[in-house]
Design an enzyme around this catalytic site. Structure first.
Site, mmCIF file in Angstrom:
data_model
loop_
_atom_site.group_PDB
_atom_site.id
_atom_site.type_symbol
_atom_site.label_atom_id
_atom_site.label_comp_id
_atom_site.label_asym_id
_atom_site.label_seq_id
_atom_site.Cartn_x
_atom_site.Cartn_y
_atom_site.Cartn_z
ATOM 1 N N PHE A 19 2.517 7.358 5.568
ATOM 2 C CA PHE A 19 1.168 7.869 5.700
ATOM 3 C C PHE A 19 0.332 6.813 6.420
ATOM 4 C CE2 PHE A 19 1.890 10.134 1.397
ATOM 5 C CZ PHE A 19 2.546 11.182 2.034
ATOM 6 N N ALA A 20 -0.879 7.201 6.834
ATOM 7 C CA ALA A 20 -1.747 6.209 7.469
ATOM 8 C C ALA A 20 -1.945 5.016 6.545
ATOM 9 C CB ALA A 20 -3.085 6.845 7.832
ATOM 10 N N GLU A 21 -2.116 5.281 5.229
ATOM 11 C CA GLU A 21 -2.248 4.185 4.271
ATOM 12 C C GLU A 21 -1.605 4.518 2.938
ATOM 13 O OE1 GLU A 21 -4.723 2.648 7.251
ATOM 14 O OE2 GLU A 21 -5.091 4.577 6.265
ATOM 15 N N THR A 22 -1.078 3.471 2.311
ATOM 16 C CA THR A 22 -0.686 3.505 0.907
ATOM 17 C C THR A 22 -1.613 2.554 0.151
ATOM 18 O OG1 THR A 22 1.632 4.009 1.391
ATOM 19 C CG2 THR A 22 1.152 3.006 -0.738
ATOM 20 N N HIS B 85 -10.321 6.456 3.132
ATOM 21 C CA HIS B 85 -9.731 7.670 2.547
ATOM 22 C C HIS B 85 -8.766 7.328 1.416
ATOM 23 C CE1 HIS B 85 -6.035 7.024 4.947
ATOM 24 N NE2 HIS B 85 -5.480 7.908 4.149
#
Length: 264
Positions: free
Chosen positions: A46-49, A78
């Site tokens: 994902f874009a971020e964890t 987010h």
């Protein structure tokens, strides 16, 4: 085999498969090694964890760090909203605070049918950047930049923003920058698209940190402290932005898509 509580959350949306995806993972005592968190971020893709451990001191409730598939980042909106959603749904209450390494203490609170996220408002100033303009492929009306790698490109209208087709390789070669392309919106006050190829995210779905930049930028241009914003990615996301002094409050909803255990 260790097992870690894991949530897949879509943030800044009220329906699954919209907004921006984030993984949220909780540890009981301390963060694992950075190399492990980086591998997990790559695995989640994902874009971020978001990684959380309880905070020992009185500064905040939890410690929070964020990893893209390629690196740790200084600020992510987010995934912070997603983490707040998970913790408030699990533990109840109306507010949760996070101690971060480079962005100070962040807050998520319940608001209406969703949440409000407090991020430090990020100021920018006029500055040209011809290499970035060439990589974006279309000349903006105005460029604003910050020393921390947040760059705003103002276009005439929503169609110009939606029509952008950047050279992601050229943008990535410039480093870990956010390229925030924005214009007046058609159905919302503001529209944007955000490109971060230098951090492994060619186009982000919905970017909280970018709206920490856009909130003071557009509040000044609109001459009011609140407005609606839509990030026009393929998934798309709606935000309600409000400037309160040096804080950008970003309102939005979250949806839990998966809840389970991450085994490694």
């Amino acid at each position: 085999m260790p097992a870690i509580p894991y949530w897949h959350v879509d943030a800044f949306t009220d329906a699954a498969f919209g907004g921006n995806q984030a993984a949220v993972m909780l540890w009981e005592d301390e963060f694992p090694a950075d190399a492990i968190m980086q591998k997990m971020g790559e695995e989640n893709n994902f874009a971020e964890t978001a990684y959380l451990v309880p905070c020992d001191g009185a500064e905040a409730d939890w410690q929070l760090r964020w990893f893209t598939p390629e690196c740790e980042i200084r600020l992510c909106g987010h995934a912070t909203l997603a983490a707040g959603h998970v913790l408030l749904e699990q533990g109840g209450g109306d507010e949760v605070t996070f101690l971060t390494r480079r962005a100070g203490v962040l807050t998520v609170r319940r608001e209406g049918g969703g949440y409000a996220l407090a991020l430090p408002a990020i100021p920018t100033a006029p500055q040209d950047w011809q290499a970035a303009v060439a990589a974006l492929g279309t000349r903006p009306q105005l460029i604003h930049r910050s020393p921390d790698g947040y760059n705003v490109f103002l276009f005439e209208d929503e169609a110009a923003v939606r029509g952008l087709s950047p050279d992601f390789g050229a943008l990535a070669a410039m480093g870990d920058h956010q390229f925030i392309c924005t214009a007046p919106g058609e159905s919302t006050d503001v529209v944007s698209r955000v490109f971060v190829p230098g951090a492994g995210v060619p186009e982000d779905s919905v970017t909280g940190s970018a709206h920490a930049v856009l909130t003071p930028f557009w509040a000044a241009r609109l001459e009011r402290d609140s407005f609606t914003a839509f990030q026009a990615s393929r998934r798309g996301g709606l935000l309600h932005c409000r400037l309160d002094g040096e804080t950008a409050w970003l309102g939005g909803a979250c949806v839990t898509v998966v809840e389970g255990m991450f085994r490694y």
